[in-house]
Design a protein around this motif. Sequence first.
Motif, PDB file in Angstrom:
ATOM      1  N   ARG A  65      41.322  32.399  43.745  1.00  0.00           N
ATOM      2  CA  ARG A  65      41.051  30.958  43.749  1.00  0.00           C
ATOM      3  C   ARG A  65      39.748  30.673  43.022  1.00  0.00           C
ATOM      4  O   ARG A  65      38.999  31.583  42.689  1.00  0.00           O
ATOM      5  CB  ARG A  65      40.972  30.424  45.170  1.00  0.00           C
ATOM      6  N   CYS A  66      39.479  29.387  42.839  1.00  0.00           N
ATOM      7  CA  CYS A  66      38.210  28.974  42.240  1.00  0.00           C
ATOM      8  C   CYS A  66      37.114  28.980  43.292  1.00  0.00           C
ATOM      9  O   CYS A  66      37.376  28.785  44.485  1.00  0.00           O
ATOM     10  CB  CYS A  66      38.334  27.573  41.635  1.00  0.00           C
ATOM     11  N   GLU A  67      35.907  29.192  42.834  1.00  0.00           N
ATOM     12  CA  GLU A  67      34.733  29.260  43.703  1.00  0.00           C
ATOM     13  C   GLU A  67      33.608  28.484  43.019  1.00  0.00           C
ATOM     14  O   GLU A  67      33.411  28.602  41.810  1.00  0.00           O
ATOM     15  CB  GLU A  67      34.336  30.731  43.883  1.00  0.00           C
ATOM     16  N   VAL A  68      32.893  27.663  43.779  1.00  0.00           N
ATOM     17  CA  VAL A  68      31.724  26.950  43.271  1.00  0.00           C
ATOM     18  C   VAL A  68      30.518  27.846  43.524  1.00  0.00           C
ATOM     19  O   VAL A  68      30.278  28.270  44.653  1.00  0.00           O
ATOM     20  CB  VAL A  68      31.546  25.583  43.963  1.00  0.00           C
ATOM     21  N   GLU A  69      29.778  28.152  42.451  1.00  0.00           N
ATOM     22  CA  GLU A  69      28.659  29.092  42.547  1.00  0.00           C
ATOM     23  C   GLU A  69      27.487  28.626  41.706  1.00  0.00           C
ATOM     24  O   GLU A  69      27.666  27.834  40.778  1.00  0.00           O
ATOM     25  CB  GLU A  69      29.078  30.482  42.026  1.00  0.00           C
TER      26      GLU A  69
END
Length: 193
Positions: free
Chosen positions: A80-84
Amino acid sequence: MSDLGNKELHSSNKSLEETTVSTEQIFEGKIISLQVDTVTLPDGNQATREVVRHPGAVAVLALHGDKMLVVDQYRQPLGRCEVEIPAGKLERGEDPLEAAKRELQEETGYTCGKIRKLHSFYTSPGFADEIIHLYLAEDLELGEMNPDEDEFLEMSEITLEEAYQLIKEERISDAKTIMAVYAWNMYKLTGVI
């Protein structure tokens, strides 16, 4: 600030040390390698340790006014996408400070007028030697993004409240970004990190 790379600093309890008897190289990849070490334990018995070797990385808490720069990126291991926060691995022999500036510019397009190291920390010392050097970047100036050719991401700016909401929603769930959010909160409250 401690120097986590200083082995003398971390050799204080000799009674717990393990002695490496042999090392078998299992995998050598583009970023990591895997080895299996046979060790002698403090009680004289032997055990095996699976060790992931990593060149180290940098991460940047980049503050633009009252907002933090983040990137949204697909992470294959999570599916999945991850905000980092902006981050990336060190190149062989690369100075972490220069790497932090490089990653900030590549992933966000911003350069910084001020940058300083906050902390260095190991990500998973039970099986990996990866160390991340966390920097605070301020006085940002927008330029052009220049991501790696296999790197697809979207940059945005979020408030502290939005960061906490993204943590609650598990859109931010990696240790370096959560640590950066907590450091930012302390900075806002006290003026010191």
